[in-house]
Design an enzyme around this catalytic site. Structure first.
Site, PDB file in Angstrom:
ATOM      1  N   SER A 120      -2.310  -1.503   0.933  1.00  0.00           N
ATOM      2  CA  SER A 120      -1.518  -2.049   2.030  1.00  0.00           C
ATOM      3  C   SER A 120      -1.087  -0.973   3.036  1.00  0.00           C
ATOM      4  CB  SER A 120      -0.281  -2.765   1.482  1.00  0.00           C
ATOM      5  OG  SER A 120       0.617  -1.844   0.923  1.00  0.00           O
ATOM      6  N   LYS A 160       6.037  -0.293   2.311  1.00  0.00           N
ATOM      7  CA  LYS A 160       5.768  -0.757   3.679  1.00  0.00           C
ATOM      8  C   LYS A 160       6.516   0.103   4.697  1.00  0.00           C
ATOM      9  CE  LYS A 160       3.659  -4.846   2.700  1.00  0.00           C
ATOM     10  NZ  LYS A 160       3.453  -4.481   1.277  1.00  0.00           N
TER      11      LYS A 160
END
Lengths: 189, 189
Positions: free
Chosen positions: A112, A149
């Site tokens: 990610s 993130k």
DNA sequence: AATAATAGTAAACGAACGTTCACTTGGCAA
DNA sequence: TTGCCAAGTGAACGTTCGTTTACTATTATT
């Protein structure tokens, strides 16, 4: 046994016990039966730049133990060995870590964050207990799931943005627990 | 002055002189005028887990000095502090570096390896004097210019492939000097 | 074989080590 | 003020340190 093997044993002792051995302890490490033998062995090691003595006459590890030389940039290339000796040195741990108590290493599994240069298998060095700034990479628990993130704030709302166009930004619904801020990425080939 | 400041001075000494100070030296560091004061100060530091003494009664740095805890993976999340204490620890330098003599750090300027997760501004840890294997990332001098590329061998010919589709693979014309193999990437935010 | 140079053992040295004991000082509570 | 406890000074202790000296064994050279 050669002088390099002896110095390797001494540096092993240092790693294991976090200090340099005394001459008596080097006797046990090397098998010699007199301190004088150690005295001369150490002098040879100093001549060979394997260890050092400080101004107080105490045995200390070589300057390069735990230090790596910095040579400039890739584009500038790698100079000849003569110039390497004068190079600035750093300790990677000290360079990366501010506070050992609050620093941890995590392994990366997902993809990610690939567009931010964090690949699966990389190690990330994270620090707990710091407030994330806008744009920081964070390790967070969102609705009972852990992810890494980009931390973004927009209009007072928190957004967790992945570094991969395959995935969509996350808007925390119930819970958001920013556990740590990513301070460094370490990749070993 | 608090006990933490004193222990900070001691660990500063360690970093600077590559060994722990003696009690006499701690006297100078702290300003105390008797060894007994140091003796009690050190005992307090040991109780506070700021330093340690080994089996021979010698002062050594805390176990966490130079060691970072490994907590698992990002997806598994960051456990509570109770479990953190039992975590495995590593020394980043030792983890990354095999041979300090032949290891160097270079800063990355270009974007020719971004798709391999090496961004401009990253530090690469390179090792000299090793033969590159197929697929390794190398720092090389090709026709009087330095670059970092993937090292590929095909039909006995050497190809230097960038990690960025913007650029084309390089076929060395006159000279090819593989100066070092990239062993690790270090990025600090 | 004789000699010199090298490398080891063994013992003794003063200096510095960490520890302990006795004493002094400073601050707080009774 | 008095007494008490904590914190620091200063000196002495036995131990271990690294160094030195003297001697022995091994190795290589002539």
């Amino acid at each position: 046994m050669g002088i390099e093997e002896y110095s390797a044993k001494i540096l092993n002792f240092l790693r294991k016990f976090r200090r340099m051995p005394s001459y008596s302890e080097i006797m046990k490490l090397t098998g010699f039966k007199s301190k004088n033998a150690i005295y001369r062995l150490v002098n040879k090691m100093i001549e060979a730049d394997l260890v050092e003595k400080d101004s107080a006459g105490r045995l200390i590890p070589n300057k390069l133990s735990g230090m790596v030389r910095i040579l400039g940039t890739v584009e500038a290339g790698i100079p000849l060995s003569a110039e390497q000796e004068k190079a600035e040195t750093i300790n990677i741990d000290e360079y990366l870590i501010r506070n050992y108590e609050s620093s941890f290493i995590l392994k990366v599994k997902g993809d990610s964050m690939v567009e931010a240069g964090i690949l699966p298998g990389d190690m990330v060095l994270v620090e707990r207990g710091k407030l994330p700034h806008n744009g920081d990479i964070v390790v967070a628990e969102v609705d009972h799931e852990w992810t890494m993130k980009f931390f973004k704030k927009k209009d007072g709302k928190v957004l967790l943005v992945p570094g991969n166009k395959k995935y969509k930004p996350i808007v925390p619904r119930h819970e958001l627990n920013i556990a740590a801020v990513v301070r460094a990425v370490i990749r070993k080939y």
